[in-house]
Each structure stands twice: as C-alpha cells, then as structure tokens.
Design a protein around this motif. Structure first.
Motif, mmCIF file in Angstrom:
data_model
loop_
_atom_site.group_PDB
_atom_site.id
_atom_site.type_symbol
_atom_site.label_atom_id
_atom_site.label_comp_id
_atom_site.label_asym_id
_atom_site.label_seq_id
_atom_site.Cartn_x
_atom_site.Cartn_y
_atom_site.Cartn_z
ATOM 1 N N ASP A 123 0.816 -1.217 0.000
ATOM 2 C CA ASP A 123 0.000 0.000 0.000
ATOM 3 C C ASP A 123 0.849 1.266 0.000
ATOM 4 O O ASP A 123 0.331 2.358 0.218
ATOM 5 C CB ASP A 123 -0.910 0.014 1.241
ATOM 6 N N LEU A 124 2.148 1.125 -0.234
ATOM 7 C CA LEU A 124 3.064 2.268 -0.131
ATOM 8 C C LEU A 124 3.502 2.764 -1.503
ATOM 9 O O LEU A 124 3.727 1.984 -2.426
ATOM 10 C CB LEU A 124 4.292 1.876 0.688
ATOM 11 N N ILE A 125 3.637 4.092 -1.593
ATOM 12 C CA ILE A 125 4.108 4.762 -2.802
ATOM 13 C C ILE A 125 5.352 5.559 -2.434
ATOM 14 O O ILE A 125 5.341 6.343 -1.483
ATOM 15 C CB ILE A 125 3.033 5.735 -3.344
ATOM 16 N N ASP A 126 6.425 5.375 -3.214
ATOM 17 C CA ASP A 126 7.637 6.161 -3.023
ATOM 18 C C ASP A 126 7.559 7.366 -3.952
ATOM 19 O O ASP A 126 7.697 7.240 -5.174
ATOM 20 C CB ASP A 126 8.877 5.323 -3.331
ATOM 21 N N LEU A 127 7.318 8.535 -3.389
ATOM 22 C CA LEU A 127 7.129 9.757 -4.172
ATOM 23 C C LEU A 127 8.456 10.393 -4.595
ATOM 24 O O LEU A 127 8.483 11.216 -5.508
ATOM 25 C CB LEU A 127 6.306 10.755 -3.352
ATOM 26 N N GLU A 128 9.558 10.014 -3.961
ATOM 27 C CA GLU A 128 10.827 10.699 -4.218
ATOM 28 C C GLU A 128 11.267 10.688 -5.684
ATOM 29 O O GLU A 128 11.667 11.738 -6.198
ATOM 30 C CB GLU A 128 11.943 10.149 -3.332
ATOM 31 N N PRO A 129 11.229 9.567 -6.422
ATOM 32 C CA PRO A 129 11.663 9.631 -7.824
ATOM 33 C C PRO A 129 10.842 10.606 -8.670
ATOM 34 O O PRO A 129 11.402 11.360 -9.461
ATOM 35 C CB PRO A 129 11.497 8.191 -8.325
ATOM 36 N N ALA A 130 9.527 10.618 -8.494
ATOM 37 C CA ALA A 130 8.685 11.550 -9.265
ATOM 38 C C ALA A 130 8.961 12.991 -8.857
ATOM 39 O O ALA A 130 9.016 13.894 -9.706
ATOM 40 C CB ALA A 130 7.213 11.216 -9.065
ATOM 41 N N LEU A 131 9.145 13.224 -7.570
ATOM 42 C CA LEU A 131 9.460 14.560 -7.065
ATOM 43 C C LEU A 131 10.796 15.026 -7.628
ATOM 44 O O LEU A 131 10.927 16.140 -8.118
ATOM 45 C CB LEU A 131 9.497 14.546 -5.541
ATOM 46 N N ARG A 132 11.783 14.151 -7.581
ATOM 47 C CA ARG A 132 13.122 14.482 -8.089
ATOM 48 C C ARG A 132 13.054 14.816 -9.583
ATOM 49 O O ARG A 132 13.614 15.824 -10.021
ATOM 50 C CB ARG A 132 14.058 13.310 -7.831
ATOM 51 N N ASP A 133 12.350 14.002 -10.364
ATOM 52 C CA ASP A 133 12.229 14.265 -11.802
ATOM 53 C C ASP A 133 11.563 15.614 -12.067
ATOM 54 O O ASP A 133 12.043 16.397 -12.883
ATOM 55 C CB ASP A 133 11.411 13.169 -12.492
ATOM 56 N N ALA A 134 10.472 15.892 -11.375
ATOM 57 C CA ALA A 134 9.736 17.139 -11.603
ATOM 58 C C ALA A 134 10.576 18.364 -11.233
ATOM 59 O O ALA A 134 10.626 19.343 -11.980
ATOM 60 C CB ALA A 134 8.428 17.133 -10.813
ATOM 61 N N VAL A 135 11.249 18.307 -10.091
ATOM 62 C CA VAL A 135 12.034 19.463 -9.643
ATOM 63 C C VAL A 135 13.235 19.689 -10.550
ATOM 64 O O VAL A 135 13.490 20.802 -11.015
ATOM 65 C CB VAL A 135 12.472 19.294 -8.167
#
Length: 187
Positions: A123-135
């Motif tokens: 049930d877990l989502i790792d947001l860091e890769p998407a955040l890193r790509d967007a920033v």
C-alpha cells in the motif's frame, strides 16, 4: 519480489505515501497536504533545493482501475549561483507532479516496462523519484540572477556592473606601435 522494486519502503519516511485508507475503487480520492524535508542532491550543479529545506506537498491521490494516480504541486525554496556572475540566487519553485503508481500484479504492472510507470509496494508509494524528476526538470540549466546580467570581465574577474563604461584591457603589441601612431595622426 520483482527486481525493479526497492527491497523495503519505510512508511515513516516523509516521501512515502500510505494508501491503506484509499479504497481500491476507481474514482475515490484523498488529499494529502504536508511539509517534508528535501532529500539530498535535489537539483543541478549550479542550482537546487537545499537539503532539509521545507517542501510543501499539496497532492491528490485518486484510485483508478490499475493503481493510484498522484497529482498536485510541490513548493519549495531554491538556492544557487548565477551562471554569468556567480552571485547567489535565492528563489522559490512550484512544480506540478502527475504520476500513476500501478498496483502490484495489476495488468499495468505486468504489461509495462519497469520505468514506464511507478510501482506500489503493498500500500506504499515512493514519491521521491517523481518529485526528483519534476524538480530537476523545472530548474534552469544556466541560472542567472537577472535576465540582463552582464557577467564578469574575463580579464580581471570584476562584475561588469561595477566597472566604468570605458573599462578595457587592450594591450598593444609593440610590433604594431608604428601603425597605432599613424591611426592617432589621422584621427
């Protein structure tokens, strides 16, 4: 466990989202608003988000048939230096995130390459890769302190803003001294 997933996500990590309270029925959504510390190395060589700086997340988690669609904005400070004059730059950045995270063993999980869509771990989502790509994609490759920054004098290294209008480093070759005297006589 598939090779593309990390061995274990820590649900206490600030950039890991827990979706246990989001039913797996398309159309159900939940909003998440939180402030998290910025991870290390979030930026480019000349500009980025300082490690530990407050990032404000304003997200919407929407259950879709194949997973969870995360969309929203991330706001935070950026610091760096001007690529022309090396003066410090401080500003803020607002980026938009939209990423689909596939449920484990869903059709999307099984039919897409490992880097095409994000993957959920339980049930877990790792947001860091998407955040890193967007920033990182939103940051300028060559940041400037202002659009008309004249930079530094290549000879003496002084800011061109601080130099007089007639500033020059012309050096005459003594072999051409005779010609320069002729030019002066004509003027």
């Amino acid at each position: 466990m598939p090779k593309h997933l990390p061995t274990h996500l820590d649900p206490r990590s600030p950039l890991v989202l827990d979706t246990r309270d989001l039913p797996r029925r398309p159309g159900v959504l939940r909003t998440v608003e939180r402030t998290v510390p910025a991870p290390a190395d979030l930026g480019l060589e000349l500009i980025g988000v300082p490690e530990g700086a407050d990032l404000s997340l304003d997200l919407r988690l929407e259950s879709v048939s194949e997973g969870v669609l995360v969309s929203g904005t991330v706001t935070g400070p950026i610091e760096g230096e001007c690529g022309r004059c090396l003066r410090p730059i401080t500003d803020s950045l607002v980026v938009t995130i939209q990423e689909l995270y596939a449920y484990e063993h869903s059709t999307t999980d099984e039919t897409t390459d490992e880097f095409e869509v994000g993957r959920m771990q339980g049930d877990l989502i790792d947001l860091e890769p998407a955040l890193r790509d967007a920033v990182v994609l939103a940051l300028p490759n060559n940041p400037v302190c202002r659009q008309d920054c004249p930079g530094l004098c290549p000879e003496c290294g002084v800011h061109r803003d601080e130099l007089p209008a007639d500033h020059s480093h012309q050096q005459f070759d003594p072999r051409w001294a005779g010609l320069s005297q002729l030019i002066r006589q004509e003027e």
